[in-house]
Design a protein around this motif. Structure first.
Motif, PDB file in Angstrom:
ATOM      1  N   LEU A 167      19.818   8.325  -0.691  1.00 51.63           N
ATOM      2  CA  LEU A 167      18.918   8.504   0.448  1.00 51.63           C
ATOM      3  C   LEU A 167      17.510   8.858  -0.020  1.00 51.63           C
ATOM      4  O   LEU A 167      16.522   8.422   0.573  1.00 51.63           O
ATOM      5  N   ALA A 168      17.419   9.646  -1.080  1.00 50.73           N
ATOM      6  CA  ALA A 168      16.095   9.987  -1.618  1.00 50.73           C
ATOM      7  C   ALA A 168      15.404   8.747  -2.161  1.00 50.73           C
ATOM      8  O   ALA A 168      14.206   8.532  -1.920  1.00 50.73           O
ATOM      9  N   LEU A 169      16.141   7.938  -2.873  1.00 55.02           N
ATOM     10  CA  LEU A 169      15.558   6.705  -3.408  1.00 55.02           C
ATOM     11  C   LEU A 169      15.139   5.774  -2.273  1.00 55.02           C
ATOM     12  O   LEU A 169      14.079   5.154  -2.320  1.00 55.02           O
ATOM     13  N   HIS A 170      15.980   5.701  -1.259  1.00 59.90           N
ATOM     14  CA  HIS A 170      15.677   4.803  -0.141  1.00 59.90           C
ATOM     15  C   HIS A 170      14.433   5.257   0.608  1.00 59.90           C
ATOM     16  O   HIS A 170      13.607   4.446   1.016  1.00 59.90           O
ATOM     17  N   SER A 171      14.306   6.545   0.777  1.00 60.24           N
ATOM     18  CA  SER A 171      13.140   7.043   1.510  1.00 60.24           C
ATOM     19  C   SER A 171      11.861   6.891   0.709  1.00 60.24           C
ATOM     20  O   SER A 171      10.771   6.997   1.260  1.00 60.24           O
ATOM     21  N   GLY A 178       0.795  -1.218   0.000  1.00 60.94           N
ATOM     22  CA  GLY A 178       0.000   0.000   0.000  1.00 60.94           C
ATOM     23  C   GLY A 178       0.820   1.256   0.000  1.00 60.94           C
ATOM     24  O   GLY A 178       0.348   2.303  -0.373  1.00 60.94           O
ATOM     25  N   GLY A 179       2.040   1.175   0.425  1.00 62.59           N
ATOM     26  CA  GLY A 179       2.940   2.319   0.367  1.00 62.59           C
ATOM     27  C   GLY A 179       2.464   3.463   1.221  1.00 62.59           C
ATOM     28  O   GLY A 179       1.855   3.302   2.257  1.00 62.59           O
ATOM     29  N   GLY A 180       2.763   4.664   0.784  1.00 63.00           N
ATOM     30  CA  GLY A 180       2.361   5.835   1.535  1.00 63.00           C
ATOM     31  C   GLY A 180       2.658   7.070   0.737  1.00 63.00           C
ATOM     32  O   GLY A 180       2.928   7.000  -0.453  1.00 63.00           O
ATOM     33  N   ASP A 181       2.596   8.188   1.380  1.00 67.82           N
ATOM     34  CA  ASP A 181       2.826   9.441   0.688  1.00 67.82           C
ATOM     35  C   ASP A 181       4.264   9.895   0.779  1.00 67.82           C
ATOM     36  O   ASP A 181       4.580  11.021   0.441  1.00 67.82           O
ATOM     37  N   ARG A 182       5.090   9.014   1.229  1.00 68.06           N
ATOM     38  CA  ARG A 182       6.475   9.390   1.402  1.00 68.06           C
ATOM     39  C   ARG A 182       7.106   9.706   0.064  1.00 68.06           C
ATOM     40  O   ARG A 182       7.042   8.944  -0.874  1.00 68.06           O
ATOM     41  N   GLY A 183       7.711  10.861  -0.029  1.00 66.92           N
ATOM     42  CA  GLY A 183       8.308  11.191  -1.308  1.00 66.92           C
ATOM     43  C   GLY A 183       9.525  12.049  -1.161  1.00 66.92           C
ATOM     44  O   GLY A 183      10.085  12.508  -2.152  1.00 66.92           O
ATOM     45  N   VAL A 184       9.968  12.257   0.041  1.00 69.61           N
ATOM     46  CA  VAL A 184      11.067  13.180   0.246  1.00 69.61           C
ATOM     47  C   VAL A 184      12.163  12.510   1.048  1.00 69.61           C
ATOM     48  O   VAL A 184      11.907  11.798   2.006  1.00 69.61           O
ATOM     49  N   ALA A 185      13.336  12.725   0.615  1.00 72.08           N
ATOM     50  CA  ALA A 185      14.470  12.167   1.340  1.00 72.08           C
ATOM     51  C   ALA A 185      14.905  13.127   2.425  1.00 72.08           C
ATOM     52  O   ALA A 185      14.840  14.329   2.270  1.00 72.08           O
ATOM     53  N   THR A 186      15.326  12.570   3.505  1.00 71.92           N
ATOM     54  CA  THR A 186      15.945  13.403   4.517  1.00 71.92           C
ATOM     55  C   THR A 186      17.410  13.554   4.178  1.00 71.92           C
ATOM     56  O   THR A 186      18.030  12.652   3.661  1.00 71.92           O
ATOM     57  N   ASP A 187      17.932  14.681   4.486  1.00 76.44           N
ATOM     58  CA  ASP A 187      19.322  14.951   4.158  1.00 76.44           C
ATOM     59  C   ASP A 187      20.207  14.411   5.267  1.00 76.44           C
ATOM     60  O   ASP A 187      20.201  14.902   6.376  1.00 76.44           O
ATOM     61  N   ALA A 188      20.947  13.390   4.955  1.00 68.84           N
ATOM     62  CA  ALA A 188      21.813  12.806   5.970  1.00 68.84           C
ATOM     63  C   ALA A 188      23.263  13.199   5.763  1.00 68.84           C
ATOM     64  O   ALA A 188      24.134  12.739   6.463  1.00 68.84           O
ATOM     65  N   GLY A 189      23.512  14.017   4.803  1.00 66.07           N
ATOM     66  CA  GLY A 189      24.876  14.492   4.622  1.00 66.07           C
ATOM     67  C   GLY A 189      25.691  13.598   3.714  1.00 66.07           C
ATOM     68  O   GLY A 189      25.540  12.394   3.705  1.00 66.07           O
ATOM     69  N   ALA A 190      26.548  14.227   2.956  1.00 69.17           N
ATOM     70  CA  ALA A 190      27.406  13.464   2.059  1.00 69.17           C
ATOM     71  C   ALA A 190      28.591  12.922   2.840  1.00 69.17           C
ATOM     72  O   ALA A 190      29.125  13.578   3.723  1.00 69.17           O
TER      73      ALA A 190
END
Lengths: 144, 129
Positions: free
Chosen positions: B46-50, A104-116
């Motif tokens: 990270l974007a793909l993973h999320s 069913g997934g979800g509305d998730r569509g944004v990555a959190t920035d964890a830093g390079a």
């Protein structure tokens, strides 16, 4: 045994063996054709593995699903400061993620920035302990 | 140069099968993405993973041939059992294959190693009936 027969036996047969081995070694790469190699000249389309075929087809039809920039496809204010966004496609499978139809997934569509956490050539580094402010994801970066 | 395919159908089948086997072995979701990054490769990974269905229990491998980089992202649940240093070592296993341009062999190697790492540890005292 004539000279011709000797030549055929002692030169022709080894030559045939060498040619046969060469063909067997090179045949797989020749069958693959002009496969793109890594580097700046990489031109092949992106490929997903582990996602359902229907989602893969939609991803192939929409190669610009991943957009750069804080304003692309999602309100960045709701997800913190980040540079990359996976755009949501309203009503499509894209908003469920690569395997959204499994549960069913979800509305998730944004990555959190964890830093390079990149290092130089041929470097490997774990990524979890470098930025304490990052989210709970872990992993590693490898260069070749 | 027109965009071609990086993998033959047989190679795709091999990678798909490796992912299915890895998921069966570890109980985690595995994803592999081969393609260009939108800017920084780690952030793209990270974007793909999320964006996957269950990021916390998923492992994503993002290969960017243009930047010659591999990013492995493990979710929060996975990270409880899989140490990042072990993930980095698993990443080394595919380095040689990638240098030779053999993405299939490299991906198969890292998927198998990550599956072994993410495999739940069996406790004989509690798991045995």
């Amino acid at each position: 045994m004539s000279t011709l027969e000797g030549l055929l036996i002692f030169a022709g047969i080894p030559l045939l063996i060498v040619v046969a081995i060469t063909v067997m070694v090179m045949a797989p790469s020749l069958a693959k054709g002009n496969q793109p190699r890594s580097g700046r000249n990489w031109q092949a389309a992106s490929e997903w593995f582990g996602a359902p075929r229907t989602v893969r087809a939609e991803a192939a039809a929409n190669p610009h699903q991943i957009e750069s920039g804080p304003g692309a496809g999602y309100n960045p204010a709701s997800a913190g400061d980040h540079d990359n966004v996976v755009m949501d496609e309203p009503g499509g499978a894209g908003d469920r993620g690569p395997r959204g139809d499994r549960d069913g997934g979800g509305d998730r569509g944004v990555a959190t920035d964890a830093g390079a956490t990149h290092t130089g050539a041929h470097a490997v580094r774990g990524t979890s302990a470098e930025d304490p402010s990052r989210d709970q994801t872990g992993g590693a970066s490898v260069r070749w | 140069m027109s965009a071609g395919n990086a993998f033959t159908p047989i190679e795709r089948h091999e990678i798909d099968r490796a992912i299915r086997d890895a998921e069966r072995l570890s109980g985690r979701d595995f994803y592999a993405h081969v393609g260009r990054s939108a800017g920084d490769s780690r952030r793209t990974a990270l974007a793909l993973h999320s964006a996957v269905a269950q990021p916390a229990s998923s492992i994503l491998i993002h290969v960017d041939p243009t930047q010659r980089s591999v990013e492995i992202v493990t979710g929060a649940d996975v990270r409880e059992t899989v140490d990042d240093r072990h993930v980095a070592l698993a990443g080394l296993s595919m380095q040689t294959a990638f240098e030779a341009g053999d993405f299939t062999r490299g991906l198969l190697a890292v998927i198998q190693q990550l599956a072994e790492l993410a495999r739940p540890v069996r406790n004989l005292h509690t798991d045995t009936p």
